[in-house]
Write a protein that holds these residues in place. Sequence first.
Motif, mmCIF file in Angstrom:
data_model
loop_
_atom_site.group_PDB
_atom_site.id
_atom_site.type_symbol
_atom_site.label_atom_id
_atom_site.label_comp_id
_atom_site.label_asym_id
_atom_site.label_seq_id
_atom_site.Cartn_x
_atom_site.Cartn_y
_atom_site.Cartn_z
ATOM 1 N N GLN A 1 0.746 -1.418 0.075
ATOM 2 C CA GLN A 1 -0.014 -0.113 -0.018
ATOM 3 C C GLN A 1 0.854 1.316 -0.061
ATOM 4 O O GLN A 1 0.544 2.214 -0.748
ATOM 5 C CB GLN A 1 -1.120 0.069 1.198
ATOM 6 C CG GLN A 1 -1.840 0.920 1.249
ATOM 7 C CD GLN A 1 -2.981 1.049 0.077
ATOM 8 O OE1 GLN A 1 -3.346 0.053 -0.138
ATOM 9 N NE2 GLN A 1 -3.149 2.294 -0.434
ATOM 10 N N ILE A 2 2.105 1.374 0.609
ATOM 11 C CA ILE A 2 2.677 2.325 0.562
ATOM 12 C C ILE A 2 3.552 2.370 -0.649
ATOM 13 O O ILE A 2 3.506 3.718 -1.073
ATOM 14 C CB ILE A 2 3.990 2.109 2.027
ATOM 15 C CG1 ILE A 2 3.178 2.193 3.274
ATOM 16 C CG2 ILE A 2 5.118 3.245 1.709
ATOM 17 C CD1 ILE A 2 4.064 2.078 4.353
ATOM 18 N N ALA A 3 3.999 1.279 -1.193
ATOM 19 C CA ALA A 3 4.584 1.646 -2.647
ATOM 20 C C ALA A 3 3.648 2.139 -3.349
ATOM 21 O O ALA A 3 3.954 3.104 -4.338
ATOM 22 C CB ALA A 3 5.198 0.372 -2.924
ATOM 23 N N ARG A 4 2.407 1.720 -3.318
ATOM 24 C CA ARG A 4 1.112 2.301 -4.286
ATOM 25 C C ARG A 4 1.133 3.474 -3.956
ATOM 26 O O ARG A 4 0.807 4.404 -5.292
ATOM 27 C CB ARG A 4 -0.106 1.320 -4.183
ATOM 28 C CG ARG A 4 -1.104 1.817 -5.117
ATOM 29 C CD ARG A 4 -2.365 0.812 -4.656
ATOM 30 N NE ARG A 4 -3.476 1.343 -5.567
ATOM 31 C CZ ARG A 4 -4.185 2.498 -5.312
ATOM 32 N NH1 ARG A 4 -3.899 3.220 -4.343
ATOM 33 N NH2 ARG A 4 -5.228 2.577 -6.238
ATOM 34 N N ASP A 5 0.808 4.082 -3.005
ATOM 35 C CA ASP A 5 0.606 5.342 -2.585
ATOM 36 C C ASP A 5 1.768 6.418 -2.981
ATOM 37 O O ASP A 5 1.411 7.598 -3.635
ATOM 38 C CB ASP A 5 0.574 5.765 -1.208
ATOM 39 C CG ASP A 5 -0.887 4.898 -0.558
ATOM 40 O OD1 ASP A 5 -1.735 4.773 -1.292
ATOM 41 O OD2 ASP A 5 -0.923 4.901 0.413
ATOM 42 N N ARG A 6 3.003 5.771 -2.970
ATOM 43 C CA ARG A 6 4.282 6.484 -3.337
ATOM 44 C C ARG A 6 4.186 6.586 -4.779
ATOM 45 O O ARG A 6 4.444 7.854 -5.522
ATOM 46 C CB ARG A 6 5.507 6.070 -2.879
ATOM 47 C CG ARG A 6 6.789 6.641 -3.159
ATOM 48 C CD ARG A 6 8.068 6.142 -2.513
ATOM 49 N NE ARG A 6 7.789 5.342 -1.456
ATOM 50 C CZ ARG A 6 8.141 4.076 -1.006
ATOM 51 N NH1 ARG A 6 8.468 3.199 -2.044
ATOM 52 N NH2 ARG A 6 7.968 3.663 0.347
ATOM 53 N N ILE A 7 3.694 5.676 -5.605
ATOM 54 C CA ILE A 7 3.806 5.766 -7.152
ATOM 55 C C ILE A 7 2.693 6.770 -7.559
ATOM 56 O O ILE A 7 2.798 7.695 -8.580
ATOM 57 C CB ILE A 7 3.397 4.506 -7.711
ATOM 58 C CG1 ILE A 7 4.696 3.564 -7.482
ATOM 59 C CG2 ILE A 7 3.067 4.406 -8.961
ATOM 60 C CD1 ILE A 7 4.539 2.037 -7.583
ATOM 61 N N SER B 1 1.325 9.289 -5.859
ATOM 62 C CA SER B 1 1.667 10.506 -5.410
ATOM 63 C C SER B 1 2.788 11.057 -6.482
ATOM 64 O O SER B 1 2.921 12.346 -6.645
ATOM 65 C CB SER B 1 2.212 10.649 -4.066
ATOM 66 O OG SER B 1 3.294 9.962 -3.907
ATOM 67 N N ALA B 2 3.526 10.355 -6.973
ATOM 68 C CA ALA B 2 4.607 10.712 -7.832
ATOM 69 C C ALA B 2 4.105 11.034 -9.106
ATOM 70 O O ALA B 2 4.869 11.698 -10.207
ATOM 71 C CB ALA B 2 5.696 9.476 -8.063
ATOM 72 N N ARG B 3 2.591 10.654 -9.837
ATOM 73 C CA ARG B 3 2.376 10.886 -10.926
ATOM 74 C C ARG B 3 2.064 12.341 -11.157
ATOM 75 O O ARG B 3 1.955 13.107 -10.374
ATOM 76 C CB ARG B 3 0.946 10.274 -11.196
ATOM 77 C CG ARG B 3 0.897 8.662 -11.671
ATOM 78 C CD ARG B 3 -0.261 8.243 -11.920
ATOM 79 N NE ARG B 3 -0.549 6.877 -11.656
ATOM 80 C CZ ARG B 3 -1.356 6.413 -11.507
ATOM 81 N NH1 ARG B 3 -2.726 6.922 -11.133
ATOM 82 N NH2 ARG B 3 -1.456 5.200 -11.183
ATOM 83 N N GLN B 4 2.294 12.620 -12.400
ATOM 84 C CA GLN B 4 2.090 14.091 -12.690
ATOM 85 C C GLN B 4 0.567 14.272 -13.034
ATOM 86 O O GLN B 4 -0.252 13.304 -13.440
ATOM 87 C CB GLN B 4 2.676 14.379 -14.299
ATOM 88 C CG GLN B 4 3.891 14.685 -14.058
ATOM 89 C CD GLN B 4 4.534 15.602 -13.238
ATOM 90 O OE1 GLN B 4 3.991 16.754 -13.197
ATOM 91 N NE2 GLN B 4 5.838 15.448 -12.588
ATOM 92 N N PRO B 5 -0.031 15.158 -12.281
ATOM 93 C CA PRO B 5 -1.628 15.297 -12.412
ATOM 94 C C PRO B 5 -2.101 15.719 -14.032
ATOM 95 O O PRO B 5 -1.362 16.218 -14.657
ATOM 96 C CB PRO B 5 -1.930 16.681 -11.702
ATOM 97 C CG PRO B 5 -0.644 17.409 -11.571
ATOM 98 C CD PRO B 5 0.469 16.376 -11.683
ATOM 99 N N GLU B 6 -3.073 15.073 -14.200
ATOM 100 C CA GLU B 6 -3.557 15.258 -15.574
ATOM 101 C C GLU B 6 -4.109 16.571 -15.881
ATOM 102 O O GLU B 6 -4.719 17.304 -14.897
ATOM 103 C CB GLU B 6 -4.799 14.068 -16.027
ATOM 104 C CG GLU B 6 -4.326 12.668 -15.699
ATOM 105 C CD GLU B 6 -5.678 11.737 -16.108
ATOM 106 O OE1 GLU B 6 -6.519 12.058 -16.589
ATOM 107 O OE2 GLU B 6 -5.351 10.550 -15.708
#
Length: 132
Positions: free
Chosen positions: A73-79, A81-86
Amino acid sequence: MNRLATLSVLLGLAGAAAAQAQIPPPAWQARPGVPAIDAQRYRADQNRLEMDRLRLQADQRQLVARLGQMEAQIARDRIVSARQPERVQTAPLPALRSPEQERAARQAAEQRRRSDAGTVGQIDTWLDRPTP
């Protein structure tokens, strides 16, 4: 590391409990002709210790599974949050029409309304007819 320390302490306690189960009763409790060690109690103690060991293993496996879920879950949240907003896409502007095209569109809409009113009027007349 912490799990290993906990496991070693618990196994030490389990070993100590197993050693205590094998101690014969004091001489003043022993009766002549009766074995010093009660075989049924010994088997029951062995079964109890084995059940405790299996429960401990199950608890450890459950904790490892929870830890894995939390790490995922932490890894998923990190990924995420690192995405650029659309980018927000604005609605396209309506096509501009000439006044002649606007007038033709209004006339066509008026003609459709009149034909629909005539059709709906026929349906209303049929529904309002007297029933024999």
